[in-house]
Enzyme design. Sequence first.
Site, PDB file in Angstrom:
ATOM      1  NE  ARG A   1      16.444  19.600  -9.197  1.00 33.78           N
ATOM      2  CZ  ARG A   1      17.549  20.339  -9.106  1.00 33.78           C
ATOM      3  NH1 ARG A   1      18.683  19.851  -9.557  1.00 33.78           N
ATOM      4  NH2 ARG A   1      17.509  21.529  -8.594  1.00 33.78           N
TER       5      ARG A   1
ATOM      6  CE  LYS B   1      -1.140   4.005  -4.593  1.00 29.47           C
ATOM      7  NZ  LYS B   1      -2.433   3.672  -3.938  1.00 29.47           N
TER       8      LYS B   1
ATOM      9  CD  GLU C   1      -2.831  -5.244   2.299  1.00 28.95           C
ATOM     10  OE1 GLU C   1      -3.550  -5.184   1.272  1.00 28.95           O
ATOM     11  OE2 GLU C   1      -2.675  -4.284   3.081  1.00 28.95           O
TER      12      GLU C   1
ATOM     13  CE  LYS D   1       0.730  -2.700  -5.544  1.00 23.17           C
ATOM     14  NZ  LYS D   1       0.914  -2.201  -4.199  1.00 23.17           N
TER      15      LYS D   1
ATOM     16  CD  GLU E   1      -5.242   4.762  -6.004  1.00 21.09           C
ATOM     17  OE1 GLU E   1      -4.188   4.222  -5.612  1.00 21.09           O
ATOM     18  OE2 GLU E   1      -6.090   5.212  -5.253  1.00 21.09           O
TER      19      GLU E   1
ATOM     20  NE  ARG F   1      -1.125   1.485  -7.264  1.00 22.33           N
ATOM     21  CZ  ARG F   1       0.175   1.619  -7.265  1.00 22.33           C
ATOM     22  NH1 ARG F   1       0.785   2.087  -8.340  1.00 22.33           N
ATOM     23  NH2 ARG F   1       0.902   1.294  -6.208  1.00 22.33           N
TER      24      ARG F   1
ATOM     25  CG  ASN G   1      -7.006   2.002  -2.210  1.00 21.06           C
ATOM     26  OD1 ASN G   1      -5.896   1.631  -1.844  1.00 21.06           O
ATOM     27  ND2 ASN G   1      -7.193   3.030  -3.005  1.00 21.06           N
TER      28      ASN G   1
ATOM     29  CG  HIS H   1      -6.866  -0.235   2.050  1.00 24.89           C
ATOM     30  ND1 HIS H   1      -7.070  -1.529   1.619  1.00 24.89           N
ATOM     31  CD2 HIS H   1      -5.528  -0.119   2.247  1.00 24.89           C
ATOM     32  CE1 HIS H   1      -5.897  -2.147   1.541  1.00 24.89           C
ATOM     33  NE2 HIS H   1      -4.951  -1.320   1.919  1.00 24.89           N
TER      34      HIS H   1
ATOM     35  CG  HIS I   1      -8.064   5.801   6.965  1.00 28.60           C
ATOM     36  ND1 HIS I   1      -6.727   6.109   6.874  1.00 28.60           N
ATOM     37  CD2 HIS I   1      -8.676   6.920   7.436  1.00 28.60           C
ATOM     38  CE1 HIS I   1      -6.535   7.353   7.266  1.00 28.60           C
ATOM     39  NE2 HIS I   1      -7.702   7.871   7.613  1.00 28.60           N
TER      40      HIS I   1
ATOM     41  CG  HIS J   1      -2.009  -1.249   6.751  1.00 29.04           C
ATOM     42  ND1 HIS J   1      -2.844  -0.175   6.497  1.00 29.04           N
ATOM     43  CD2 HIS J   1      -1.844  -1.883   5.554  1.00 29.04           C
ATOM     44  CE1 HIS J   1      -3.157  -0.160   5.215  1.00 29.04           C
ATOM     45  NE2 HIS J   1      -2.556  -1.179   4.616  1.00 29.04           N
TER      46      HIS J   1
HETATM   47  P1  NAD Z   1       6.876  -2.983   8.974  1.00 24.00           P
HETATM   48  O1  NAD Z   1       7.758  -2.576   7.893  1.00 24.00           O
HETATM   49  O2  NAD Z   1       6.761  -2.087  10.162  1.00 24.00           O
HETATM   50  O3  NAD Z   1       7.308  -4.435   9.482  1.00 24.00           O
HETATM   51  C1  NAD Z   1       6.600  -5.032  10.537  1.00 24.00           C
HETATM   52  C2  NAD Z   1       7.544  -5.457  11.667  1.00 24.00           C
HETATM   53  O4  NAD Z   1       8.224  -6.635  11.269  1.00 24.00           O
HETATM   54  C3  NAD Z   1       8.612  -4.443  12.029  1.00 24.00           C
HETATM   55  O5  NAD Z   1       8.830  -4.498  13.419  1.00 24.00           O
HETATM   56  C4  NAD Z   1       9.850  -4.979  11.298  1.00 24.00           C
HETATM   57  O6  NAD Z   1      11.034  -4.581  11.923  1.00 24.00           O
HETATM   58  C5  NAD Z   1       9.636  -6.452  11.409  1.00 24.00           C
HETATM   59  N1  NAD Z   1      10.243  -7.273  10.366  1.00 24.00           N
HETATM   60  C6  NAD Z   1      10.192  -7.061   9.025  1.00 24.00           C
HETATM   61  N2  NAD Z   1      10.693  -8.115   8.380  1.00 24.00           N
HETATM   62  C7  NAD Z   1      11.084  -9.010   9.313  1.00 24.00           C
HETATM   63  C8  NAD Z   1      11.661 -10.298   9.265  1.00 24.00           C
HETATM   64  N3  NAD Z   1      11.857 -10.923   8.101  1.00 24.00           N
HETATM   65  N4  NAD Z   1      11.971 -10.906  10.432  1.00 24.00           N
HETATM   66  C9  NAD Z   1      11.701 -10.302  11.617  1.00 24.00           C
HETATM   67  N5  NAD Z   1      11.120  -9.100  11.735  1.00 24.00           N
HETATM   68  C10 NAD Z   1      10.813  -8.471  10.593  1.00 24.00           C
HETATM   69  O7  NAD Z   1       5.372  -3.234   8.491  1.00 24.00           O
HETATM   70  P2  NAD Z   1       4.720  -3.809   7.147  1.00 24.00           P
HETATM   71  O8  NAD Z   1       3.448  -4.430   7.568  1.00 24.00           O
HETATM   72  O9  NAD Z   1       5.684  -4.569   6.330  1.00 24.00           O
HETATM   73  O10 NAD Z   1       4.401  -2.481   6.325  1.00 24.00           O
HETATM   74  C11 NAD Z   1       3.467  -1.539   6.784  1.00 24.00           C
HETATM   75  C12 NAD Z   1       3.692  -0.258   6.038  1.00 24.00           C
HETATM   76  O11 NAD Z   1       3.502  -0.498   4.647  1.00 24.00           O
HETATM   77  C13 NAD Z   1       2.721   0.850   6.416  1.00 24.00           C
HETATM   78  O12 NAD Z   1       3.463   2.034   6.632  1.00 24.00           O
HETATM   79  C14 NAD Z   1       1.841   1.004   5.181  1.00 24.00           C
HETATM   80  O13 NAD Z   1       1.382   2.322   5.010  1.00 24.00           O
HETATM   81  C15 NAD Z   1       2.771   0.581   4.083  1.00 24.00           C
HETATM   82  N6  NAD Z   1       2.115   0.075   2.859  1.00 24.00           N
HETATM   83  C16 NAD Z   1       2.532   0.579   1.674  1.00 24.00           C
HETATM   84  C17 NAD Z   1       1.976   0.131   0.503  1.00 24.00           C
HETATM   85  C18 NAD Z   1       2.484   0.653  -0.816  1.00 24.00           C
HETATM   86  O14 NAD Z   1       1.883   0.338  -1.847  1.00 24.00           O
HETATM   87  N7  NAD Z   1       3.561   1.415  -0.824  1.00 24.00           N
HETATM   88  C19 NAD Z   1       0.977  -0.859   0.528  1.00 24.00           C
HETATM   89  C20 NAD Z   1       0.583  -1.366   1.756  1.00 24.00           C
HETATM   90  C21 NAD Z   1       1.162  -0.894   2.935  1.00 24.00           C
HETATM   91  N1  GLY Z   2      -1.527  -0.835  -1.837  1.00 22.90           N
HETATM   92  C1  GLY Z   2      -2.299  -0.024  -2.725  1.00 22.90           C
HETATM   93  C2  GLY Z   2      -1.587   0.326  -3.979  1.00 22.90           C
HETATM   94  O1  GLY Z   2      -0.444  -0.008  -4.156  1.00 22.90           O
HETATM   95  O2  GLY Z   2      -2.149   0.975  -4.809  1.00 22.90           O
END
Ligand code: NAD
Ligand code: GLY
Length: 370
Positions: free
Chosen positions: A121, A143, A185, A227, A237, A242, A246, A249, A253, A267
Amino acid sequence: MAIVRVALDARSYDIMIEQGALDRAGDHLARYARKGRLVVVTDEHVARAQLPRLEASLRAAGIAVEPIILPAGEQTKSWRHLEQLLDALLALEIERGDHVVALGGGVIGDLVGFAASILKRGCHFVQVPTTLLAQVDSSVGGKTAINAAAGKNLIGSFHQPSFVLIDPITLDTLPARETRAGYAEVVKYGLIDDPDFFAWCETEGHRLLAGDPQARKYAIGKSVAAKAAIVADDERETSGRRALLNLGHTFGHALEADTGFSDTLLHGEAVAAGMALAFRYSARLRLCAQEDAERVTAHLKAVKLPYNLATAHVKADGAALVAHMLHDKKMAAGTLPFLLARGIGKTFLSKDVVLSDVAAFLDEERAAAG
Ligand code: NAD
Ligand code: GLY
């Protein structure tokens, strides 16, 4: 070292940005190690590139490390890997007061955050982001999500981390394409409400992309401060503030959906093209000056990010792209809120967008891009 506070009453936490922080993780994370142990969840790439630094520092401080290493890639944000992770955490007897460390990009951060929000939980977690995207965006704000067959990020929760530890040196091993995608971003914060920061991106962004430590520190600090302020104001949001995060986005998307959420378009790359489209659409509606839309396009082009349908490898017509938008989770009460702009740094949420007009705009874009 810089500290940015996310002010959320009892859920407040610090974001620490420190060059070489991973090599001092033993100091920074000791207070989260119950009984002298920390569970660190990461992916295979980060396990090779950065986990040894974190482990060495924790072990030197007398903290035992239990690594859990998952496959790299978006497909890890799935029921299957969530179950695998929860079983592994239960086998390690993680308790409700414990902290789990998420070492990686947005995939690991989102998955570990969600697992932490439901394990017994709710237990705690610490973000140690290692991609530029995660350092400037996803590690902050709570998020968390996995993907469903029906779409991305459709199953999740709001669950704030206890601490975010950012070491810009981790970006040294990140592939250049991933760094560029995360940079979209960064640009986004300037376009939302900080025209001076966008101007900084135009003149200094290339230094950040080349790995300059000062530029990295400045851009990460500006981004997380922006942020943190937005999240403190509108954690879930609900007020619309917040939702400004987006920007790009909704178009993005649709582009990601058309390219199958694959490596064809990351992305951040989709967000880049989406922001250019949002500004050009705003100019077409005469909401913003044509020159502003041109500045956005020119900067994204200069840093080799996608800026139109062709550079995003999208072939679908306007109607098909709008159909993808209708499956976006931001749909509410049958309407799709759109982020538009009255200029650089003047993004706003519009609920008056006519989707048939958006489709016509995208067909014009398609024809213009050839
Ligand atoms: P990711 O986590 O897949 O990382 C990208 C690639 O880089 C992967 O292959 C990873 O293994 C590699 N990698 C990471 N750090 C590394 C390093 N220091 N050295 C070598 N390789 C490395 O992708 P991302 O772009 O970080 O994140 C994308 C995800 O984030 C999506 O799922 C998206 O929906 C999510 N996201 C979430 C939020 C939120 O607010 N929670 C906001 C934006 C995006
Ligand atoms: N990346 C969008 C949010 O965190 O709200």
